[in-house]
Scaffold this active site. Structure first.
Site, PDB file in Angstrom:
ATOM      1  N   HIS A  37      -6.137 -21.329  42.078  1.00  0.00           N
ATOM      2  CA  HIS A  37      -7.473 -21.009  42.606  1.00  0.00           C
ATOM      3  C   HIS A  37      -8.538 -21.870  41.945  1.00  0.00           C
ATOM      4  CE1 HIS A  37      -8.921 -18.312  39.327  1.00  0.00           C
ATOM      5  NE2 HIS A  37      -7.686 -17.853  39.281  1.00  0.00           N
ATOM      6  N   ASP A  39      -7.715 -20.869  33.480  1.00  0.00           N
ATOM      7  CA  ASP A  39      -7.844 -19.951  34.622  1.00  0.00           C
ATOM      8  C   ASP A  39      -8.902 -20.496  35.571  1.00  0.00           C
ATOM      9  OD1 ASP A  39      -7.591 -17.835  36.315  1.00  0.00           O
ATOM     10  OD2 ASP A  39      -8.609 -16.391  35.044  1.00  0.00           O
ATOM     11  N   GLU A  95     -10.922 -16.296  44.046  1.00  0.00           N
ATOM     12  CA  GLU A  95      -9.896 -15.356  43.599  1.00  0.00           C
ATOM     13  C   GLU A  95     -10.489 -14.335  42.631  1.00  0.00           C
ATOM     14  OE1 GLU A  95      -6.798 -13.693  40.950  1.00  0.00           O
ATOM     15  OE2 GLU A  95      -8.528 -14.875  40.394  1.00  0.00           O
ATOM     16  N   GLU A  96     -11.358 -14.821  41.731  1.00  0.00           N
ATOM     17  CA  GLU A  96     -11.855 -13.935  40.674  1.00  0.00           C
ATOM     18  C   GLU A  96     -12.711 -12.787  41.209  1.00  0.00           C
ATOM     19  OE1 GLU A  96     -10.707 -13.952  37.895  1.00  0.00           O
ATOM     20  OE2 GLU A  96     -10.142 -15.982  37.297  1.00  0.00           O
ATOM     21  N   ASP A 117      -1.039 -19.272  38.235  1.00  0.00           N
ATOM     22  CA  ASP A 117      -2.303 -18.653  37.805  1.00  0.00           C
ATOM     23  C   ASP A 117      -2.105 -17.819  36.537  1.00  0.00           C
ATOM     24  OD1 ASP A 117      -4.918 -17.777  37.693  1.00  0.00           O
ATOM     25  OD2 ASP A 117      -4.683 -16.262  39.254  1.00  0.00           O
ATOM     26  N   HIS A 128     -11.040 -15.824  30.736  1.00  0.00           N
ATOM     27  CA  HIS A 128     -12.308 -15.142  31.059  1.00  0.00           C
ATOM     28  C   HIS A 128     -13.320 -15.139  29.905  1.00  0.00           C
ATOM     29  CE1 HIS A 128     -10.619 -12.604  34.661  1.00  0.00           C
ATOM     30  NE2 HIS A 128     -10.173 -13.843  34.664  1.00  0.00           N
TER      31      HIS A 128
END
Ligand SMILES: [Zn+2]
Length: 499
Positions: free
Chosen positions: A317, A329, A363-364, A391, A462
């Site tokens: 993503h 990520d 995606e997030e 991912d 994140h």
């Protein structure tokens, strides 16, 4: 990876409010058939089983594997996506720049590129500050900083912030045990600890699943008991006072309250002080949810020679969170997928079926890109022979997760033998493989992901520390090798993968 876990979190939370056994972690537990008899296994290991690939095709897999280990294309692309373009949060100018950049790179390789429209959220982070204004044995006239970050999708506090007493619970059970009204008008901290021991054992994903339920369901649970804001302990292993963001959700019938993640250290501080006496926090969060914007999944087809209508997806993503630059990520997942097309071109390989690169959008924040793909391609699901998504970072892959028929494991053994040379020979059955390909998995499309080492992933994921330097060139090459070998194997086998 995220949204599906949050929905699982919500399901878990519903169990909680119906006062049954509390929440259940959205952990991925590999489930597979019992191991075959010893002799069968030995035969398979020695390559004596039936193979779906000819010796020549196996040599092509070996060439792809070796080229992926040497070629710097994936690393160079990752450097550009992270250092030059930067954070790529859904709806942002950088996300749009990344779409255009990746599309241009794929066109330059001669792939057939389409930008498929999707409407995506546009949430922007604002000011995010907090300080203790009252606590036991406070030095008069002082405050004490608390490090936190707004959760994705959070609503704002008043611009001048809000001040309220903090109530700390470690889990749902403690929340349920509080007297009625105990949280009313207060800030609730859900202080569930990330299971570092589980992550250290190599199962970071289960550790994450165990904690993310609190992040996902926190605002609903807290609003339900009258809180004016909710804090969650960061869902990650970081211990350098780094807060960990991620998406949260609201329910239509409960009040939307501001939501933030505090660092593990600040969660411990709040817990300690609240055990001594009343603690008041001043909290300011000013995020905004702007109107949805039009964005795109980048699709690039390397056309099949015999069955071009049949496709094998290789994907990651393209959007990221905004605190870091989205290297692990999921810049890494995008560039190892780009590498597949690059190597097919470099080595002049044209499989029977189409290899379809996809860079998914948003995606997030809800996988809007993937949902749009399922709508746009609803009538063509059976043409999807396989789908791969990377991912879970870019650390060493131990093999392949597969989701679908149990026969897939046996079928893939010759592929695993090719990957044995780079230590990626294990085949692990899993209920799901990737957030963006979950819709295809549900419809019976064989789905795959590299089995990445997740011991360290959730230390950075994140957070502001998800940056280019976290990716090791050798490990990235191994991931690209898994993607390239597997994509080719799926796209060129005589018979399609069992489904
Ligand atoms: Zn991700």
């Amino acid at each position: 990876m995220d949204f599906q876990r949050i929905y699982k979190a919500l399901a878990a939370f519903l169990i909680f409010i119906s006062a049954t056994a509390g929440c259940s972690a959205a952990a991925q537990t590999p489930q597979g058939p019992p191991p075959p008899a010893y002799l069968d296994r030995l035969n398979a290991m020695m390559g004596n089983g039936k193979s779906a690939w000819t010796p020549e095709q196996t040599r092509t897999m070996e060439r792809l594997r070796d080229a992926a280990m040497k070629d710097s294309y994936a690393l160079d692309q990752l450097r550009h996506l992270t250092d030059n373009i930067g954070p790529r949060i859904s709806g942002s100018p950088q996300a749009q720049q990344a779409v255009e950049y990746v599309a241009a790179q794929m066109r330059a390789l001669g792939a057939d590129v389409t930008l498929e429209k999707a409407s995506v959220p546009h949430w922007v982070r604002g000011v995010e500050t907090a300080e203790l204004v009252e606590w036991p044995d406070q030095t008069p006239g002082t405050t004490q900083k608390v490090v936190l970050t707004a959760l994705g999708g959070s609503v704002a506090t008043p611009p001048e912030g809000l001040t309220a007493e903090v109530v700390v619970v470690d889990d749902w059970q403690q929340l349920r045990a509080l007297p009625v009204g105990a949280v009313k008008g207060k800030i609730l901290l859900l202080n569930h600890k990330f299971d570092k021991a589980l992550a250290a054992q190599g199962d970071g994903l289960s550790a994450y699943g165990g904690g993310v339920v609190y992040r996902g369901a926190g605002p609903i649970a807290a609003a339900g008991v009258g809180a004016v804001a909710v804090l969650v302990r960061s869902v990650g292993g970081a211990d350098f006072r780094l807060p960990h963001t991620g998406m949260t959700v609201y329910a239509p019938d409960t009040e939307k309250i501001p939501a933030a993640a505090v660092t593990a250290e600040d969660a411990d501080l709040l817990k300690d002080l609240t055990m001594q006496g009343p603690v008041k926090l001043h909290l300011t969060l000013t995020p905004q949810t702007l109107p949805d914007v039009t964005s795109y999944n980048v699709i690039a087809d390397w056309k099949g020679t015999e069955k071009p209508e049949q496709v094998v997806i290789v994907s990651g993503h393209l959007d990221s969170w905004d605190l870091g630059t989205g290297a692990i990520d999921d810049g890494a997942g995008v560039v190892v997928s780009m590498q597949v097309i690059h190597l097919l071109k470099e080595l002049g390989i044209h499989p029977r079926r189409t290899v379809r690169f996809v860079a998914w959008m948003s995606e997030e924040e809800g996988s809007e890109g993937a949902a749009q793909y399922m709508t746009d391609h609803a009538g063509r699901v059976s043409d999807h022979i396989g789908a791969i998504e990377s991912d879970l970072g870019a650390d060493h892959p131990a093999g392949i997760y597969y989701s679908g028929k149990s026969d897939l494991g046996t079928w893939l053994r010759p592929v695993a033998q090719v990957l044995d040379a780079i230590g990626a020979e294990t085949l692990v059955s899993a209920p799901e493989t990737g957030e963006d390909i979950a819709g295809l998995t549900e419809k019976g499309v064989p789905s795959f992901a590299p089995v990445q080492d997740s011991r360290f992933y959730f230390n950075y994921h994140h957070t502001a520390a998800d940056t280019f330097d976290k990716v090791d060139a050798k490990h990235l090459g191994e991931n690209a090798a898994v993607m390239a070998v597997l994509a080719y194997a799926l796209a060129d086998s005589d018979e399609a993968a069992p489904r």
